[in-house]
Design a protein around this motif. Structure first.
Motif, short mmCIF file in Angstrom:
data_model
loop_
_atom_site.label_atom_id
_atom_site.label_comp_id
_atom_site.label_asym_id
_atom_site.label_seq_id
_atom_site.Cartn_x
_atom_site.Cartn_y
_atom_site.Cartn_z
N LEU A 85 0.85 -1.19 0.00
CA LEU A 85 0.00 0.00 0.00
C LEU A 85 0.88 1.24 0.00
O LEU A 85 1.57 1.52 0.98
N LEU A 129 0.88 5.06 0.18
CA LEU A 129 -0.07 6.05 0.69
C LEU A 129 0.53 7.44 0.59
O LEU A 129 1.62 7.70 1.10
N LEU A 135 -7.00 1.14 5.46
CA LEU A 135 -6.09 0.25 6.18
C LEU A 135 -6.86 -0.66 7.13
O LEU A 135 -6.55 -1.84 7.27
N SER A 136 -7.90 -0.13 7.76
CA SER A 136 -8.73 -0.96 8.64
C SER A 136 -9.47 -2.02 7.85
O SER A 136 -9.61 -3.17 8.29
N GLN A 180 -7.01 -4.78 7.01
CA GLN A 180 -6.65 -5.60 8.17
C GLN A 180 -7.79 -6.51 8.60
O GLN A 180 -7.56 -7.63 9.05
N LEU A 211 1.21 -6.90 9.28
CA LEU A 211 1.39 -5.49 8.91
C LEU A 211 2.83 -5.07 9.15
O LEU A 211 3.38 -5.27 10.23
N ASN A 233 5.29 -1.58 8.43
CA ASN A 233 5.48 -0.22 7.95
C ASN A 233 6.90 -0.08 7.42
O ASN A 233 7.87 -0.18 8.17
N LEU A 287 1.19 -7.37 4.49
CA LEU A 287 0.71 -6.05 4.11
C LEU A 287 1.81 -5.05 4.40
O LEU A 287 2.13 -4.78 5.57
N VAL A 314 3.08 -1.23 4.21
CA VAL A 314 2.58 0.14 4.10
C VAL A 314 3.76 1.07 3.92
O VAL A 314 4.65 1.13 4.77
N GLN A 371 4.79 4.94 3.38
CA GLN A 371 4.36 6.33 3.48
C GLN A 371 5.18 7.17 2.50
O GLN A 371 6.38 7.32 2.66
N ASN A 397 0.49 11.00 8.73
CA ASN A 397 -0.04 9.66 8.47
C ASN A 397 0.34 8.67 9.57
O ASN A 397 -0.47 7.83 9.98
N THR A 451 -1.97 5.29 10.02
CA THR A 451 -1.41 3.97 10.33
C THR A 451 -1.23 3.75 11.82
O THR A 451 -1.02 2.61 12.25
#
Length: 411
Positions: free
Chosen positions: A30, A32, A80-81, A84, A91, A93, A111, A113, A115, A224, A229
């Protein structure tokens, strides 16, 4: 097929993303961004005389793709919710943008993420074109690393809010104030950060943009990570009836900084003059890597204890209505920018902000300027009318056939 003008809702987005949850390879990345619209891809392309910042060919080279021109802000707010809740994701980051050494779980879906840097900020002088070009390089670098490792994955590239708000035809007849209020409501992209003690919420914190600048060059955008997140540690926050501390701890927010803690220190005190309790944000502290300590005194951030506090601009600039004033030498190395700040540290009911006491007073500089200008113009008008009223006309005239008219000096 998406019809022109159709905005994808949260329910529709969940249905459209179902293939990502049912396929064999369930590695999802993802990307973002803070703001993005489908019009950016054409407006910033070479056809308009610009250097096309979108050089990454991942969309064209993928086995299948889906482009959604318009998605409801509420859908992206809870994307994101939704992801999940759709499965048992691991998850991660991604902060250093180097996934070659990243260990991906083989049993559970992963997943990742990422930024991306914001397109615009008051703390940096970089054009939207350059920011998108840099983000495009980041997307290409991450996807290339995964491909070289032979990992099958899917990519979602989206943003928290649109960069271009279309003027809808059915609201043309409405008042301008109503239209601006609707667009402002659409721009809200996440719920406030809350700190709880037991079953009660003791601190609520929200900001439209929460950014720092270290040593005049290193930009740290925490928006973010704080509100979307939730990659922030608030366990060190403390609450009591008279003192409250909101502690925000970040791990590797940018390259070169391993740990960063930001503290908001608030107090509640009874004042006899107003015969009521007031909550005050006394100071803001920044601790970098556990050794560099910066402290800022705060001006003009207070509200009745049962209210929340709201201010459009808060930071270290002299132009902001609520200022953070450096109180030690280390604080001189930091610039702070917070937009649409709303904070409450006492008397929170139903996990919601109370009525907001705004930092903008009733008599703003613009109002004072208008009043002074109006008084000056009114005085000029009054003086002119008074002078006109003093004018008199002759009541006697010379007769050519008679003696000359003699006017005494007294008349």
């Amino acid at each position: 097929a998406m019809h022109e003008g159709h905005v994808v809702s949260a329910e529709e987005l969940t249905v459209l993303l179902q293939p990502l949850f049912t396929q064999n390879s369930r590695n999802l990345v993802l990307f973002l961004q803070d703001r993005l619209s489908v019009d950016d891809f054409t407006y910033l392309s070479e056809s308009y005389g610009n250097k096309n910042p979108f050089q990454n060919e991942s969309l064209q080279s993928s086995a299948s793709s889906l482009v959604l021109p318009a998605v409801d802000c509420k859908a992206t707010r809870y994307l994101l919710s939704i992801l999940q809740e759709s499965g048992d994701w691991k998850l991660t980051n991604v902060t250093n943008l180097n996934v070659s050494q990243l260990e991906l779980s083989a049993s559970n879906p992963n997943l990742l993420v990422v930024q991306l840097q914001p397109l615009a900020s008051r703390l940096k002088e970089v054009s939207t074109l350059e920011a998108i070009a840099e983000n495009d390089k980041i997307i290409g670098r991450v996807t290339m690393d995964l491909q070289e490792r032979g990992i099958n994955f899917s990519v979602i590239y989206t943003a928290v809010r649109p960069s271009r708000i279309s003027r809808r035809t059915y609201v043309v007849a409405e008042s301008r104030r109503r239209l601006m209020a609707a667009e402002e409501e659409d721009s809200l992209s996440y719920s406030p950060l809350n700190v709880t003690t037991g079953n009660n919420t003791c601190i609520l914190f929200y900001a439209g943009n929460f950014s720092l600048k270290a040593s005049g060059s290193v930009l740290i955008d925490l928006t973010n990570a704080t509100f979307l997140t939730r990659d922030v540690d608030i366990s060190a926050s403390e609450c009591s009836e008279s003192n409250t501390t909101l502690s925000l701890k970040y791990t590797n927010p940018v390259n070169g900084i391993s740990n960063l803690e930001i503290r908001f220190l608030m107090t509640s005190k009874f004042y006899e003059v107003s015969a009521r309790e007031w909550s005050t944000l006394d100071s803001v502290e920044i601790v970098q890597d556990g050794k560099k300590f910066a402290k800022f005194n705060v001006s003009a951030i207070s509200a009745p204890a049962e209210y929340s506090f709201h201010c459009q601009l808060v930071g270290t600039s002299d132009l902001y209505p609520a200022r953070l004033v450096p109180s030690n030498d280390e604080a001189q190395n930091w610039d702070v920018f917070i937009s649409k700040l709303q904070i409450q540290g006492f008397n929170i009911v139903n996990n919601q902000f109370s009525y907001a006491s705004d930092c903008t007073t009733f008599f703003t500089p613009g109002i004072w300027m208008a009043l002074v200008t109006s008084i000056i113009l009114l005085w000029i008008l009054t003086y002119g009318i008074h002078m006109i009223m003093q004018l008199t006309t002759n009541n006697r005239f010379d007769d050519p056939k008679g003696p000359a008219l003699s006017v005494p000096q007294t008349e």
